[in-house]
Design a protein around this motif. Structure first.
Motif, PDB file in Angstrom:
ATOM      1  N   THR A   1       0.811  -1.228   0.000  1.00 13.40           N
ATOM      2  CA  THR A   1       0.000   0.000   0.000  1.00 13.40           C
ATOM      3  C   THR A   1       0.840   1.271   0.000  1.00 13.40           C
ATOM      4  O   THR A   1       0.592   2.193  -0.781  1.00 13.40           O
ATOM      5  CB  THR A   1      -0.950   0.017   1.212  1.00 13.40           C
TER       6      THR A   1
ATOM      7  N   GLN B   1      -1.239   3.732  -8.790  1.00 12.58           N
ATOM      8  CA  GLN B   1      -2.568   4.316  -8.636  1.00 12.58           C
ATOM      9  C   GLN B   1      -2.696   5.657  -9.352  1.00 12.58           C
ATOM     10  O   GLN B   1      -3.789   6.020  -9.801  1.00 12.58           O
ATOM     11  CB  GLN B   1      -2.917   4.448  -7.150  1.00 12.58           C
TER      12      GLN B   1
ATOM     13  N   ASN C   1      -5.515   6.803 -12.900  1.00 11.87           N
ATOM     14  CA  ASN C   1      -6.410   7.964 -13.040  1.00 11.87           C
ATOM     15  C   ASN C   1      -5.968   8.968 -14.101  1.00 11.87           C
ATOM     16  O   ASN C   1      -6.505  10.076 -14.159  1.00 11.87           O
ATOM     17  CB  ASN C   1      -6.515   8.688 -11.690  1.00 11.87           C
TER      18      ASN C   1
ATOM     19  N   ASP D   1      -3.949   3.350   3.293  1.00 13.93           N
ATOM     20  CA  ASP D   1      -4.700   2.928   2.104  1.00 13.93           C
ATOM     21  C   ASP D   1      -5.614   4.046   1.602  1.00 13.93           C
ATOM     22  O   ASP D   1      -5.658   4.336   0.394  1.00 13.93           O
ATOM     23  CB  ASP D   1      -5.503   1.661   2.393  1.00 13.93           C
TER      24      ASP D   1
ATOM     25  N   LYS E   1      -4.993   6.468  -1.902  1.00 14.14           N
ATOM     26  CA  LYS E   1      -6.067   6.606  -2.892  1.00 14.14           C
ATOM     27  C   LYS E   1      -6.384   8.080  -3.150  1.00 14.14           C
ATOM     28  O   LYS E   1      -6.594   8.504  -4.296  1.00 14.14           O
ATOM     29  CB  LYS E   1      -7.316   5.879  -2.391  1.00 14.14           C
ATOM     30  N   ARG E   2      -6.387   8.871  -2.075  1.00 15.06           N
ATOM     31  CA  ARG E   2      -6.735  10.278  -2.186  1.00 15.06           C
ATOM     32  C   ARG E   2      -5.623  11.087  -2.858  1.00 15.06           C
ATOM     33  O   ARG E   2      -5.868  11.837  -3.810  1.00 15.06           O
ATOM     34  CB  ARG E   2      -7.029  10.827  -0.780  1.00 15.06           C
TER      35      ARG E   2
ATOM     36  N   SER F   1      -3.087  10.048  -4.660  1.00 19.54           N
ATOM     37  CA  SER F   1      -2.778   9.600  -6.020  1.00 19.54           C
ATOM     38  C   SER F   1      -3.716  10.274  -7.024  1.00 19.54           C
ATOM     39  O   SER F   1      -3.296  10.646  -8.128  1.00 19.54           O
ATOM     40  CB  SER F   1      -2.893   8.078  -6.127  1.00 19.54           C
ATOM     41  N   TYR F   2      -4.971  10.436  -6.624  1.00 16.88           N
ATOM     42  CA  TYR F   2      -5.916  11.142  -7.496  1.00 16.88           C
ATOM     43  C   TYR F   2      -5.538  12.609  -7.626  1.00 16.88           C
ATOM     44  O   TYR F   2      -5.634  13.205  -8.712  1.00 16.88           O
ATOM     45  CB  TYR F   2      -7.336  11.012  -6.939  1.00 16.88           C
TER      46      TYR F   2
END
Length: 370
Positions: A177, A184, A188, A346, A350-351, A353-354
């Motif tokens: 992670t 990741q 996007n 995790d 995710k946040r 990377s966007y």
């Protein structure tokens, strides 16, 4: 009377034996403590000589007390230089603070080889964006960070105003992670190369359009190949004008964990932050300009322990206690291969990377779109 004298004599002998035993024990204790001090000094001396030897080969080691601390951030490397060398020749620092976004931007420019050796970083430009609330799930704030990232990225991109073929490489291991930032981000991205090559720029209703492609090379444990070998092969086949590499970094300070973005035009050496050196991805090795973007997601365990000890040392005025804790720093060697991250890594990955992918999309994917 003779019996009393005899008992006294025996008592005196017993007392002398007991006193002698105590003195011998105290002497042994003193000798042991002296040997321990010499041993600690000896270890410290050996460590210093080893570091001097590494420095003689041009290596840069950042240390916290007596322990080695790894960092990928040029800003932290600059901070680690002593106050006596604060005006290091060949290094320029510019700072900006965007109050409306609460984002601090620090630009470290290394101009000479001597400065590069002192900093332990290649000659080039290092832009560090510090956003304290980047870990928070605030979409509006992350959109502002993406916009600032796009601005800084466009300044580092060569010929940003022209059409270009851009290859984005997401480094890291998707299964780990804290190391999944690169893969990741790639997920996007706004990929356009195949559409532009097949249908032309009219497919996006614009006259100019960058051709964006992406690659996730994985890790050598899975592929059996160096990341540099895979990237070099793809660069040879697709001939991009510029390469953008995304990777997770290691920080010196826990305060910068998941709250800092570094952008540099010097390329990157995969795994260097955790001491797992691989072949570098640079202009010299690939033949195209390489822009590296990274976020520190892990911190050296020795750093955390060292910070805690320093805090105790500041509060404890007892010299003996302070010396004891300083000696304990010599025992941090086993912590140099341990790295820590947050329990919510995790969701954070995710946040952020966007956020990074949106910044890249704004800078190159939507540069010519109305």
């Amino acid at each position: 009377m003779q019996s009393i004298k005899k008992n006294r004599s025996l008592g005196d002998e017993h007392s002398m034996e007991k006193r002698g035993a105590m003195e011998e024990k105290h002497s042994l204790k003193k000798e042991y403590a002296t040997e321990e001090e010499h041993s600690a000094e000896s270890v410290h001396s050996l460590e210093k000589s080893r570091l001097a030897e590494e420095d003689s080969f041009g290596g840069k080691r950042s240390f916290h007390g007596n322990t080695q601390v790894r960092t990928d951030l040029a800003l932290e490397a600059r901070e680690s230089i002593s106050e006596a060398d604060s005006e290091l020749r060949g290094v320029r620092v510019e700072e900006y603070y965007h109050e409306e976004d609460d984002i601090r931007v620090t630009k470290v420019m290394i101009d000479t080889k001597n400065a590069a050796k002192a900093m332990g970083k290649p000659v080039g430009i290092y832009v560090t964006m510090e956003a304290p609330a980047m870990v928070e799930p605030d979409e509006d704030y992350h959109r502002e960070i993406s916009a600032r990232l796009a601005e800084e990225l466009q300044e580092l991109l060569p010929d940003a105003e022209k059409e270009q073929s851009v290859l984005v490489v997401g480094l890291g291991n998707r299964e780990v992670t804290a190391d999944a930032l690169g893969p990741q981000v790639v997920d996007n991205l706004f990929i356009t190369r195949h559409i532009v090559r097949e249908y032309g720029k009219a497919a996006y209703n614009c006259d100019r359009m960058n051709q964006v492609s992406a690659l996730e090379p994985g890790v050598m444990a899975k592929t059996g190949m160096e990341t540099a070998e895979i990237v070099k092969g793809v660069v040879g086949e697709t001939a991009p004008d510029v390469l953008i590499v995304i990777d997770a970094l290691a920080a010196r300070s826990t305060k910068r964990l998941n709250r800092t973005i570094q952008i540099t035009n010097t390329g990157i050496q995969p795994g260097s932050g955790v001491g797992n050196h691989r072949n570098a991805l640079t202009m010299e090795s690939l033949g195209v300009p390489v822009i590296a973007i990274g976020i520190p997601t892990v911190v050296d365990a020795a750093t955390i322990v060292g910070d805690a000890l320093d805090k105790l040392l500041e509060e404890d005025e007892d010299p003996a206690s302070a010396r004891y804790r300083e000696k304990q720093k010599l025992n941090f060697a086993e912590l140099n291969n341990m790295y820590m991250t947050g329990k919510d890594i995790d969701a954070v990955i995710k946040r952020v990377s966007y956020t990074v992918s949106e910044g890249i999309n704004i800078a190159i994917g939507e540069a010519f779109m109305e």
